[in-house]
Write a protein that holds these residues in place. Structure first.
Motif, PDB file in Angstrom:
ATOM      1  N   UNK A 153       9.213   7.722  -6.919  1.00 52.91           N
ATOM      2  CA  UNK A 153       8.403   6.873  -6.030  1.00 52.91           C
ATOM      3  C   UNK A 153       9.300   6.016  -5.159  1.00 52.91           C
ATOM      4  N   UNK A 154      10.347   5.441  -5.764  1.00 53.43           N
ATOM      5  CA  UNK A 154      11.256   4.586  -4.990  1.00 53.43           C
ATOM      6  C   UNK A 154      11.975   5.397  -3.913  1.00 53.43           C
ATOM      7  N   UNK A 155      12.397   6.598  -4.263  1.00 54.34           N
ATOM      8  CA  UNK A 155      13.071   7.457  -3.285  1.00 54.34           C
ATOM      9  C   UNK A 155      12.137   7.850  -2.149  1.00 54.34           C
ATOM     10  N   UNK A 156      10.879   8.109  -2.478  1.00 51.32           N
ATOM     11  CA  UNK A 156       9.944   8.572  -1.445  1.00 51.32           C
ATOM     12  C   UNK A 156       9.648   7.512  -0.391  1.00 51.32           C
ATOM     13  N   UNK A 160       0.822  -1.214   0.000  1.00 50.68           N
ATOM     14  CA  UNK A 160       0.000   0.000   0.000  1.00 50.68           C
ATOM     15  C   UNK A 160       0.856   1.265   0.000  1.00 50.68           C
ATOM     16  N   UNK A 161       1.952   1.252   0.751  1.00 52.96           N
ATOM     17  CA  UNK A 161       2.840   2.417   0.762  1.00 52.96           C
ATOM     18  C   UNK A 161       3.462   2.637  -0.620  1.00 52.96           C
ATOM     19  N   UNK A 162       3.917   1.553  -1.231  1.00 50.25           N
ATOM     20  CA  UNK A 162       4.531   1.667  -2.546  1.00 50.25           C
ATOM     21  C   UNK A 162       3.502   2.077  -3.593  1.00 50.25           C
ATOM     22  N   UNK A 163       2.323   1.529  -3.531  1.00 51.42           N
ATOM     23  CA  UNK A 163       1.263   1.884  -4.475  1.00 51.42           C
ATOM     24  C   UNK A 163       0.920   3.363  -4.342  1.00 51.42           C
ATOM     25  N   UNK A 204      13.135   2.788  -1.192  1.00 55.17           N
ATOM     26  CA  UNK A 204      13.507   1.558  -1.892  1.00 55.17           C
ATOM     27  C   UNK A 204      14.383   1.896  -3.096  1.00 55.17           C
ATOM     28  N   UNK A 205      15.117   0.914  -3.552  1.00 61.75           N
ATOM     29  CA  UNK A 205      15.860   1.102  -4.797  1.00 61.75           C
ATOM     30  C   UNK A 205      14.885   0.951  -5.964  1.00 61.75           C
ATOM     31  N   UNK A 206      15.251   1.519  -7.093  1.00 62.04           N
ATOM     32  CA  UNK A 206      14.413   1.352  -8.281  1.00 62.04           C
ATOM     33  C   UNK A 206      14.278  -0.129  -8.631  1.00 62.04           C
ATOM     34  N   UNK A 207      15.374  -0.863  -8.462  1.00 66.03           N
ATOM     35  CA  UNK A 207      15.365  -2.292  -8.760  1.00 66.03           C
ATOM     36  C   UNK A 207      14.327  -3.023  -7.903  1.00 66.03           C
ATOM     37  N   UNK A 208      14.218  -2.640  -6.635  1.00 69.73           N
ATOM     38  CA  UNK A 208      13.241  -3.265  -5.744  1.00 69.73           C
ATOM     39  C   UNK A 208      11.818  -2.953  -6.200  1.00 69.73           C
ATOM     40  N   UNK A 209      11.601  -1.736  -6.682  1.00 66.51           N
ATOM     41  CA  UNK A 209      10.269  -1.371  -7.183  1.00 66.51           C
ATOM     42  C   UNK A 209       9.941  -2.195  -8.426  1.00 66.51           C
ATOM     43  N   UNK A 210      10.891  -2.271  -9.355  1.00 67.13           N
ATOM     44  CA  UNK A 210      10.658  -3.065 -10.566  1.00 67.13           C
ATOM     45  C   UNK A 210      10.423  -4.536 -10.226  1.00 67.13           C
ATOM     46  N   UNK A 211      11.089  -5.016  -9.204  1.00 69.28           N
ATOM     47  CA  UNK A 211      10.893  -6.396  -8.768  1.00 69.28           C
ATOM     48  C   UNK A 211       9.450  -6.607  -8.319  1.00 69.28           C
ATOM     49  N   UNK A 212       8.931  -5.656  -7.557  1.00 61.93           N
ATOM     50  CA  UNK A 212       7.533  -5.763  -7.117  1.00 61.93           C
ATOM     51  C   UNK A 212       6.580  -5.656  -8.305  1.00 61.93           C
TER      52      UNK A 212
END
Length: 119
Positions: free
Chosen positions: A21-24, A6-9, A27-35
């Motif tokens: 979004x990843x910085x906020x 929910x936080x990432x969304x 998380x790393x961008x890679x972690x966001x892309x993984x999700x």
């Protein structure tokens, strides 16, 4: 600290880029892309986008009624110049024509869909 879906969304919906979004959320961008590669996460994100779109659409509908009332009031106002009334009239006629065209297109699509169902 683990970042919840929910936080990432929320960050993805409110930030213009994945990097921001990843910085906020830390998380790393890679972690966001993984999700984003996970089907259930993408489904949750799409549902949240749909919900957000519904809220925006509802607000736009409310604003449309206000805008239409404003144009009609301009036409009825004796103190408004003729040029402004002409412009308001043009806008109303254009909107009316677009609305009619869209209604015709929707009707034609529905008729075609019915014909396809019968075949």
């Amino acid at each position: 600290m683990r970042v919840t879906d929910n936080q990432l969304i929320s960050a993805l919906l409110s930030c213009p880029t994945i990097k921001l979004a990843s910085e906020s959320v830390g998380l790393s961008e890679q972690a966001v892309y993984s999700r984003l590669r996970k089907v259930d996460f993408r489904t949750k994100l799409q549902n949240a986008r749909n919900d957000q779109f519904q809220v925006i659409s509802s607000k736009l509908e409310d604003a449309n009624f206000k805008a239409l009332d404003t144009l009609i009031n301009i036409l009825d106002d004796m103190e408004v110049s003729a040029g402004v009334k002409v412009r308001a009239s043009q806008i109303l006629l254009d909107l009316s024509l677009k609305n009619r065209e869209q209604a015709d297109i929707i009707s034609r699509i529905q008729n075609l869909e019915e014909m396809l169902k019968k075949q």
